[in-house]
Design a protein around this motif. Structure first.
Motif, PDB file in Angstrom:
ATOM      1  N   ILE A 122       0.830  -1.219   0.000  1.00 25.51           N
ATOM      2  CA  ILE A 122       0.000   0.000   0.000  1.00 25.51           C
ATOM      3  C   ILE A 122       0.863   1.267   0.000  1.00 25.51           C
ATOM      4  O   ILE A 122       0.477   2.280  -0.588  1.00 25.51           O
ATOM      5  CB  ILE A 122      -0.976  -0.017   1.214  1.00 25.51           C
ATOM      6  N   LEU A 165      -7.927  -1.809  -1.306  1.00 25.51           N
ATOM      7  CA  LEU A 165      -7.326  -1.043  -2.406  1.00 25.51           C
ATOM      8  C   LEU A 165      -6.326  -1.891  -3.197  1.00 25.51           C
ATOM      9  O   LEU A 165      -6.284  -1.824  -4.429  1.00 25.51           O
ATOM     10  CB  LEU A 165      -6.628   0.210  -1.857  1.00 25.51           C
ATOM     11  N   SER A 179      -8.977   9.929   6.102  1.00 23.01           N
ATOM     12  CA  SER A 179      -9.028   9.031   4.945  1.00 23.01           C
ATOM     13  C   SER A 179      -7.835   9.171   3.997  1.00 23.01           C
ATOM     14  O   SER A 179      -7.324   8.162   3.510  1.00 23.01           O
ATOM     15  CB  SER A 179     -10.346   9.213   4.188  1.00 23.01           C
ATOM     16  N   PRO A 180      -7.354  10.401   3.721  1.00 28.90           N
ATOM     17  CA  PRO A 180      -6.181  10.499   2.833  1.00 28.90           C
ATOM     18  C   PRO A 180      -4.970   9.737   3.373  1.00 28.90           C
ATOM     19  O   PRO A 180      -4.226   9.123   2.604  1.00 28.90           O
ATOM     20  CB  PRO A 180      -5.906  12.008   2.769  1.00 28.90           C
ATOM     21  N   ILE A 192      -5.154   7.106   5.276  1.00 33.01           N
ATOM     22  CA  ILE A 192      -5.467   5.672   5.242  1.00 33.01           C
ATOM     23  C   ILE A 192      -5.253   5.097   3.842  1.00 33.01           C
ATOM     24  O   ILE A 192      -4.699   4.017   3.699  1.00 33.01           O
ATOM     25  CB  ILE A 192      -6.905   5.441   5.758  1.00 33.01           C
ATOM     26  N   VAL A 193      -5.650   5.833   2.811  1.00 31.29           N
ATOM     27  CA  VAL A 193      -5.464   5.268   1.455  1.00 31.29           C
ATOM     28  C   VAL A 193      -3.985   5.206   1.076  1.00 31.29           C
ATOM     29  O   VAL A 193      -3.614   4.491   0.136  1.00 31.29           O
ATOM     30  CB  VAL A 193      -6.270   6.018   0.356  1.00 31.29           C
ATOM     31  N   ARG A 194      -3.156   5.922   1.791  1.00 30.35           N
ATOM     32  CA  ARG A 194      -1.704   5.841   1.535  1.00 30.35           C
ATOM     33  C   ARG A 194      -1.014   4.836   2.452  1.00 30.35           C
ATOM     34  O   ARG A 194       0.194   4.658   2.390  1.00 30.35           O
ATOM     35  CB  ARG A 194      -1.065   7.219   1.711  1.00 30.35           C
ATOM     36  N   GLY A 195      -1.755   4.238   3.361  1.00 34.58           N
ATOM     37  CA  GLY A 195      -1.163   3.247   4.262  1.00 34.58           C
ATOM     38  C   GLY A 195      -0.300   3.844   5.355  1.00 34.58           C
ATOM     39  O   GLY A 195       0.608   3.192   5.867  1.00 34.58           O
ATOM     40  N   GLU A 196      -0.557   5.090   5.717  1.00 32.36           N
ATOM     41  CA  GLU A 196       0.249   5.712   6.775  1.00 32.36           C
ATOM     42  C   GLU A 196      -0.111   5.133   8.146  1.00 32.36           C
ATOM     43  O   GLU A 196      -1.242   4.716   8.366  1.00 32.36           O
ATOM     44  CB  GLU A 196       0.025   7.236   6.764  1.00 32.36           C
ATOM     45  N   PRO A 197       0.858   5.118   9.068  1.00 32.99           N
ATOM     46  CA  PRO A 197       0.573   4.541  10.392  1.00 32.99           C
ATOM     47  C   PRO A 197      -0.394   5.424  11.163  1.00 32.99           C
ATOM     48  O   PRO A 197      -0.129   6.605  11.383  1.00 32.99           O
ATOM     49  CB  PRO A 197       1.947   4.521  11.070  1.00 32.99           C
ATOM     50  N   PHE A 206      -3.316   3.612  13.151  1.00 32.54           N
ATOM     51  CA  PHE A 206      -4.093   2.797  14.097  1.00 32.54           C
ATOM     52  C   PHE A 206      -3.226   2.422  15.302  1.00 32.54           C
ATOM     53  O   PHE A 206      -2.006   2.534  15.251  1.00 32.54           O
ATOM     54  CB  PHE A 206      -4.595   1.532  13.393  1.00 32.54           C
ATOM     55  N   VAL A 247      -2.360  -0.411  16.444  1.00 35.31           N
ATOM     56  CA  VAL A 247      -1.392  -1.472  16.186  1.00 35.31           C
ATOM     57  C   VAL A 247      -0.243  -0.983  15.291  1.00 35.31           C
ATOM     58  O   VAL A 247       0.741  -1.692  15.111  1.00 35.31           O
ATOM     59  CB  VAL A 247      -2.116  -2.708  15.581  1.00 35.31           C
ATOM     60  N   ASP A 248      -0.357   0.219  14.758  1.00 36.18           N
ATOM     61  CA  ASP A 248       0.722   0.791  13.949  1.00 36.18           C
ATOM     62  C   ASP A 248       1.750   1.537  14.803  1.00 36.18           C
ATOM     63  O   ASP A 248       2.742   2.048  14.278  1.00 36.18           O
ATOM     64  CB  ASP A 248       0.156   1.772  12.902  1.00 36.18           C
TER      65      ASP A 248
END
Lengths: 157, 736
Positions: A74, A106, B203-204, B206-211, B213, B215-216
């Protein structure tokens, strides 16, 4: 034995137990936490990455099986035009609630559109059936994919 | 838990008084404490705990409540920005740590964030605006009352002068902090941000997979932990052989954790610490633990079912409510119908497995990164468990990959802190496997209902009885396994009696999205559908006949303040709307049928119609759901609102079609998504939603759309096949 593989275009050498799944090498060894842990047994799709372009469950793929392979996650999705278009469609449709499964959604959607740029509605549904969204944002996930499929993807999107 | 299901309209002074939530600790009585502060520093002027404005005009708004996917992180700042008259494009939203003296009550549950914050968040925004106006007025030498604001700009209509919020912010920080009760609020018809569909603020990323959450969370020197606990609820650890696990390459430490008998806090177990979670978790296979299961290993779902039937044959242990003369109603009935209903335990299974990161420092102070819906009880519990004062425990609230009520209980925080206390100076991230999550939940309680209805010679429903069988834990019925005296149709059938009997269990029970209502809606709306069919009528017609001409119930004191009582008028509004949307009087297409469900929960009124058919393999298929909802006069963020409703509907359909947690040998049998099959994309029906906007303050949408869809589906299947679904999940062989 260390395994040499390519992750998001970079050559990485991983010295981990042979049976360690890629998911835990990404998260625990490389600090790449965008790929998510959901079930650990390939049932939910939250951990989906691409291996040589194919959507793959990283929680059930041992690192040792990936020698010489190209892995993308991702974190590099925006480098592909399809990935960028889907990211934008996801935001435009306000797809997500909690968002935890969306990296996997995605990645799976990108693999689908790379293979089949204009899937029919039921093709989207069956291709995405392996990815659980506990918040059940399915209507919006479907709509966002259909939107990209309908409008096509320009190389500079 | 009836109290939590009732509204909180705040008193004008934003004083939140709250009661105790069993198992969750005490709620504070709080005002908006940070309102008295204003300061400048670091370039941005802090006008109060929620609003800071930088000279470049960027407005930073603090969103105080935990985000579990319900959209609150985006929504609360919308309320502040509206009254601040901020330019939304210049607003930057930041989450907050747990800090009740600064932000007031912080939690995510009961669809309470909207009603509890509707007024105070707007007041926070209006107060900051007032301070900006006063500073501008002082600079221009005019009265503040004549000035206008729009999109982060102050205008003096008399002179045409303008000033941006960024320009005036630092002097505004010196303005007097206004009295919240007196600060003027906008005329609601002038709202420009409330009512606008705004996408999720994170959301922006999240769609990039940034830490983002829990657990991140990654910290220097952090180690991972797995925790092995008894599979049998109530079991205690007798002894453990840790040597084989210690010998696993990569495992750094293995030790016994001694807990107590409250699963909401710390239970006995063994912790394994390693540099990689997968290594720690896999080493669990090498543990040899002797558990003392006591009497609890004999417990099973089959056994509970048999006990429930036995209890039905005996006089009920207690009466919940008795109205009119039930015996006379049944004695005089032309027809009596009876039915037995059952629903199973359910798990929450949020997508992000339970986890928590904890650092216990050498000086004993504690820092936690916790995906928790209820930071307060976690904070208090950890401080008490470790014997440190509360001010030495810092809790960072992380975004959560779903909650659904699971993270109201902070057992994972206790575990992480207990493990970290043994590894002082090393941050420890505890992660549960999905199997741990399914087998260590606080389950939606299973329940049994035996109904009787009396119908008189004119076809009128004159009497209703329910003997409810539920559980007790150590002699007490857990809060979420209770049924209140006002469950509909109590108060609307002249002669009515609800009774209860209970059996002892150690299965932990808790709040699952729309607690109690998610089960009670199914049994009551299904049985009322049976009554309507017996009358030769249909469910919405019966509901309307019970509700018409009845007055609104009085205001009631509940969790978080006063709330309006149940309103038959609002109920009728959504019932009629749903009938119209679904063209109720017109039969469905050949091979399909429609079913109806209505429920009032968490201050929200929802009526839903399901259109279903059977597949070629004779399995239920939901094609279309129409939902009409009344949650007051504003839909604050239509994006988030619709997403919650769509998700609730599919969640409820998924529960009905296939979900159950079964107990065998005192332990949960399900382990992962193969035997706990959450709904997937192919289940998704067409969903149409309309809001009936009534003149009431807005209330929450995390829960109330779920309960009615379950009976709407089972009632549709009855209309289609003539078969009643009297037990959930729907038996796959029922329509074969």
């Amino acid at each position: 034995m260390p395994t040499k593989l390519t992750i998001n275009g970079e050559t990485r050498e991983l010295d981990v137990p042979d049976d360690m799944p890629l998911l835990w090498a990404l998260r625990g060894e490389l600090g790449m936490v965008g790929t998510k842990f959901g079930c650990g047994v390939g049932l939910c799709g939250a951990c989906t990455v691409h291996v040589d372009g194919v959507a793959t469950r990283s929680c059930s793929t041992p690192v040792s099986s990936l020698a010489g392979k190209q892995v993308s996650t991702i974190e590099s999705l925006a480098e592909s035009p399809v990935g960028r278009a889907l990211q934008q469609a996801w935001l435009d449709a306000d797809v997500m609630q909690c968002g935890y499964c969306q990296a996997g959604q995605l990645m799976n959607a990108t693999a689908l559109l790379a293979k089949n740029p204009s899937p029919a509605s039921d093709e989207i549904t069956s291709a995405m059936a392996g990815n659980i969204c506990r918040c059940a944002c399915y209507k919006r996930i479907h709509a966002a994919i259909a939107e990209v499929a309908a409008n096509g993807v320009s190389a500079d999107a | 838990m009836r109290e939590l299901a009732q509204t909180a309209q705040l008193s004008r002074r934003s004083l939140l008084k709250a009661g105790a939530l069993a198992g969750g600790g005490l709620f504070l009585s709080v005002t908006l404490p940070g309102m008295a502060q204003a300061a400048t520093g670091g370039g941005a002027a802090e006008l109060n705990a929620f609003v800071s404005i930088a000279p470049d005009g960027v407005i930073t708004i603090v969103s105080k409540n935990p985000e579990i996917g319900q959209g609150i992180k985006t929504m609360l700042p919308m309320l502040i920005a509206e009254e601040l008259d901020a330019d939304w494009d210049q607003v930057k939203i930041v989450g907050s740590d747990y800090h009740p003296t600064k932000y007031g009550f912080q939690f995510a549950g009961g669809s309470m964030s909207t009603p509890m914050n509707w007024l105070p968040m707007r007041q926070a925004g209006a107060a900051a605006r007032q301070m900006l106006l006063e500073a501008a007025a002082l600079e221009w030498g005019v009265a503040p009352a004549g000035l206008r604001t729009s999109k982060s700009t102050i205008t003096d209509p008399a002179s045409g002068r303008t000033m941006t919020y960024g320009q005036v912010a630092s002097s505004a920080a010196k303005s007097k902090v206004p009295d919240l009760a007196k600060v003027p609020l906008k005329d609601e018809k002038d709202f420009v941000i409330i009512g606008r569909a705004i996408g999720g603020i994170d959301s922006p990323k999240i769609v990039r997979g940034e830490p983002i959450f829990g657990v991140d969370t990654q910290l220097p020197g952090m180690k991972y932990a797995a925790f092995e606990r008894a599979p049998v609820f109530g079991a205690r650890l007798r002894s453990a052989d840790l040597e084989a696990a210690k010998a696993v390459p990569g495992v750094e430490d293995v030790f016994v954790i001694e807990g107590g008998d409250n699963p909401a806090e710390l239970v006995d177990g063994v912790a394994i610490v390693a540099g990689n979670w997968w290594i720690a978790n896999k080493a669990r296979e090498k543990l040899k633990i002797d558990w003392d299961t006591g009497e609890w290993a004999s417990h099973s779902s089959a056994n509970y079912d048999a006990q429930a039937k036995k209890l039905w044959a005996e006089p009920p242990k207690d009466t919940i409510v008795e109205e009119g003369d039930v015996s006379a109603a049944f004695a005089g009935a032309a027809k009596v119908i009876e039915a037995e209903y059952h629903y199973p335990f359910l798990a929450h299974v949020p997508m992000e497995p339970q986890n928590c990161t904890a650092l216990v420092k050498e000086d004993g102070s504690v820092e936690m990164w916790a995906p928790t819906q209820m930071p307060q009880s976690g904070h208090q519990g950890v401080a008490k468990m470790l014997g440190v004062p509360g001010e030495k425990v810092t809790v960072h609230i992380t975004r959560m990959g779903g909650g659904f009520g699971r993270r109201l209980t902070n057992d994972f925080m206790h575990q992480a802190a207990a493990i970290a206390a043994r590894k002082k100076g090393t941050p420890i991230q505890l992660i549960w496997s999905r199997e741990d999550d399914l087998r260590s939940d606080f389950y939606r309680p299973a329940g049994w209902h035996k109904f009787r209805a009396a119908i008189d010679a004119e076809g009128k429903l004159t009497g209703l009885e329910d003997h409810f069988v539920t559980f007790s834990t150590k002699g007490e019925i857990p809060m979420f396994a209770q049924m209140g005296p006002k469950v509909f149709p109590a108060g609307y059938v002249p002669n009515l009696k609800y009774t209860v009997s209970q059996m002892e269990s150690r299965v932990p029970m808790g709040a699952l999205r729309a607690p109690q209502s998610n089960a009670l809606s199914y049994v009551f709306q299904s049985f009322l559908d049976e009554v309507a069919a017996e009358q030769g009528s249909d469910l919405p017609t019966l509901l309307l006949s019970l509700l018409r001409g009845k007055p609104d119930e009085p205001m009631q004191r509940g969790f978080g303040g006063e709330s309006p009582g149940f309103s038959p008028k609002r109920a009728i509004g959504v019932i009629e709307k749903a009938m119209q949307m679904a063209d109720w009087s017109t039969p469905a297409a050949e091979g399909r049928a429609k079913g109806f469900g209505f429920y009032f929960s968490h201050n929200g009124y929802f009526a839903e119609v399901v259109e279903a058919s059977l597949s070629r393999s004779r399995q239920p298929v939901v094609h279309h759901v129409w939902a009409a909802g009344d949650v007051g006069k504003h839909i604050i963020n239509p994006h988030g609102a619709l997403n919650q409703i769509e998700g609730s509907i599919i969640d409820g359909i998924g529960q009905a079609l296939g979900l159950a947690v079964k107990i065998e040998g005192g332990a949960v049998q399900q382990s992962n998504f193969h035997d706990y099959p959450l709904p997937r994309m192919p289940v998704t029906p067409t969903i149409d939603v309309e809001f009936v906007k009534s003149d009431n303050p807005p209330t929450g949408l995390g829960e109330p759309a779920l309960p009615p869809v379950v009976p709407a589906l089972t009632n549709a299947l009855h209309a289609l096949t003539g078969k009643r679904v009297r037990s959930l999940p729907i038996d796959r062989k029922l329509f074969a």
